[in-house]
Design a protein around this motif. Structure first.
Motif, PDB file in Angstrom:
ATOM      1  N   SER A  30     -16.180 -13.650 -54.764  1.00 61.50           N
ATOM      2  CA  SER A  30     -14.925 -13.868 -54.058  1.00 61.50           C
ATOM      3  C   SER A  30     -14.453 -12.655 -53.273  1.00 61.50           C
ATOM      4  CB  SER A  30     -13.836 -14.275 -55.056  1.00 61.50           C
ATOM      5  OG  SER A  30     -13.647 -13.269 -56.034  1.00 61.50           O
ATOM      6  N   GLN A  31     -14.984 -11.480 -53.604  1.00 62.20           N
ATOM      7  CA  GLN A  31     -14.520 -10.249 -52.961  1.00 62.20           C
ATOM      8  C   GLN A  31     -15.683  -9.277 -52.796  1.00 62.20           C
ATOM      9  OE1 GLN A  31     -11.356  -8.846 -55.611  1.00 62.20           O
ATOM     10  NE2 GLN A  31     -10.931 -10.996 -56.065  1.00 62.20           N
ATOM     11  N   ASP A  54     -11.977 -10.353 -48.652  1.00 70.75           N
ATOM     12  CA  ASP A  54     -11.435 -11.162 -49.743  1.00 70.75           C
ATOM     13  C   ASP A  54     -11.194 -12.564 -49.183  1.00 70.75           C
ATOM     14  OD1 ASP A  54      -9.919 -12.343 -51.730  1.00 70.75           O
ATOM     15  OD2 ASP A  54      -8.612 -10.619 -52.035  1.00 70.75           O
ATOM     16  N   HIS A  55     -11.607 -13.574 -49.902  1.00 76.47           N
ATOM     17  CA  HIS A  55     -11.394 -14.946 -49.445  1.00 76.47           C
ATOM     18  C   HIS A  55      -9.916 -15.245 -49.208  1.00 76.47           C
ATOM     19  CE1 HIS A  55     -15.425 -16.300 -49.445  1.00 76.47           C
ATOM     20  NE2 HIS A  55     -15.608 -16.288 -50.765  1.00 76.47           N
ATOM     21  N   ARG A  56      -9.027 -14.503 -49.882  1.00 78.95           N
ATOM     22  CA  ARG A  56      -7.595 -14.750 -49.721  1.00 78.95           C
ATOM     23  C   ARG A  56      -7.036 -14.126 -48.458  1.00 78.95           C
ATOM     24  NH1 ARG A  56      -6.462 -12.746 -55.759  1.00 78.95           N
ATOM     25  NH2 ARG A  56      -8.011 -11.290 -54.980  1.00 78.95           N
ATOM     26  N   GLY A  57      -7.747 -13.139 -47.887  1.00 80.56           N
ATOM     27  CA  GLY A  57      -7.254 -12.447 -46.703  1.00 80.56           C
ATOM     28  C   GLY A  57      -6.135 -11.471 -47.049  1.00 80.56           C
ATOM     29  N   PHE A  78      -4.365  -7.392 -49.843  1.00 77.13           N
ATOM     30  CA  PHE A  78      -4.397  -7.288 -51.302  1.00 77.13           C
ATOM     31  C   PHE A  78      -5.577  -6.469 -51.795  1.00 77.13           C
ATOM     32  CE2 PHE A  78      -5.873  -8.888 -55.442  1.00 77.13           C
ATOM     33  CZ  PHE A  78      -4.756  -8.594 -56.207  1.00 77.13           C
ATOM     34  N   ASN A 133      -8.304 -11.094 -60.296  1.00 78.92           N
ATOM     35  CA  ASN A 133      -8.945 -12.291 -60.831  1.00 78.92           C
ATOM     36  C   ASN A 133     -10.464 -12.164 -60.833  1.00 78.92           C
ATOM     37  OD1 ASN A 133      -8.461 -14.831 -62.050  1.00 78.92           O
ATOM     38  ND2 ASN A 133      -9.108 -15.886 -60.195  1.00 78.92           N
ATOM     39  N   ASP A 171     -15.591 -14.242 -59.178  1.00 78.86           N
ATOM     40  CA  ASP A 171     -14.335 -14.898 -59.477  1.00 78.86           C
ATOM     41  C   ASP A 171     -14.284 -15.294 -60.957  1.00 78.86           C
ATOM     42  OD1 ASP A 171     -12.413 -17.301 -59.695  1.00 78.86           O
ATOM     43  OD2 ASP A 171     -12.029 -16.543 -57.669  1.00 78.86           O
TER      44      ASP A 171
END
Length: 272
Positions: free
Chosen positions: A50-51, A70-73, A76, A134, A158
């Motif tokens: 995931s990162q 990061d998949h979340r953008g 962070f 996470n 993840d």
């Protein structure tokens, strides 16, 4: 926690040509996060990664963040990387590899290091770099482009998927030489350009006194950057009085007694 050398390429696994092309095209990109993003595209789906964060360990200094994805953008993961570099890098199992393999021929060694959340003894380190992002597991690809410089391509798993399975480790091994070569070539193009002047200056200090501890080097970095003892302490997570103690100890090891003498030593005037 375990580490192993990848002495010969693993000639197995499928390669998505478009994603491999994307990885190659990110080398030297003006977008600092492009390389990590392409590594994530290459491996993310097949190993539940995931990162991705790429660090440069230069001349024994705190690691410098080269690229993050990061998949979340958002920022962070960059903030997590900054926290790691300021407070926790010395606790990372990667450090044992970097510090114990200095005599290896640069460019010839590719080491993989696996470190799960359960391997982290320090609660603050585990919370900041594994629990909050996470993450359950991490595999690092460690490669040494030149003497005293290491790159670490960190692949974070993840938590939903647990730790890496042997099949996923095998896939990472298969792609590791390609990713390592991309990271080395990217660093050759962009590394010197982005390296802090203070890190270059400390390279000479370490040559004069290899016995300097990581804490002492971190304090000297802050001194060379013009920071106050309080500012250095805030960065390192220690008291200003401790900063002064580390600085005095470092100066004593170097045979100097002032910041002026430290700068003179860094620019090559020898011991004062």
């Amino acid at each position: 926690m375990r580490s192993w050398r990848l002495d010969r390429p693993v000639l197995q696994g499928q390669l998505d040509l478009s994603r491999a092309t994307g990885l190659v095209s990110s080398i030297g990109s003006d977008d600092s996060n492009a390389l990590a993003a392409e590594v994530l595209k290459l491996l993310g789906d097949i190993a539940a990664i995931s990162q991705c964060t790429i660090f440069a360990y230069e001349f024994g200094n705190r690691p410098r963040t080269v690229s993050v994805a990061d998949h979340r953008g958002g920022r962070f993961l960059r903030d997590v990387a900054d926290t790691y570099a300021r407070h926790f890098y010395a606790l990372d199992g990667n450090q044992k590899i970097v510090s114990s393999a200095r005599n290896d021929k640069p460019g010839a060694t590719l080491v993989l290091h696996q470190q799960t959340s359960d391997d982290i003894v320090n609660e603050a380190y585990r919370a900041a770099c594994y629990q909050q992002p996470n993450v359950s597991d991490r595999v690092s690809l460690l490669v040494q482009p030149t003497a005293d410089i290491w790159l670490s391509v960190n692949l974070y798993r993840d938590r939903r998927f647990g730790n890496y399975h042997p099949r996923e480790i095998a896939l990472i091994e298969a792609m590791a030489p390609l990713i390592a070569h991309a990271a080395k070539h990217h660093y050759a193009i962009c590394g010197q350009r982005d390296m802090a002047i203070s890190h270059l200056m400390l390279a000479r200090v370490r040559g004069v006194c290899p016995e300097l501890s990581k804490r002492e080097l971190d304090v000297l970095t802050g001194v060379l950057e013009g920071l106050t003892a309080q500012e250095i302490g805030d960065t390192m997570g220690i008291k200003a009085t401790s900063v002064v103690t580390y600085q005095k100890r470092a100066f004593r090891r170097l045979g100097i007694s002032s910041q002026r003498q430290l700068f003179a030593l860094c620019v090559g005037h020898g011991r004062i």
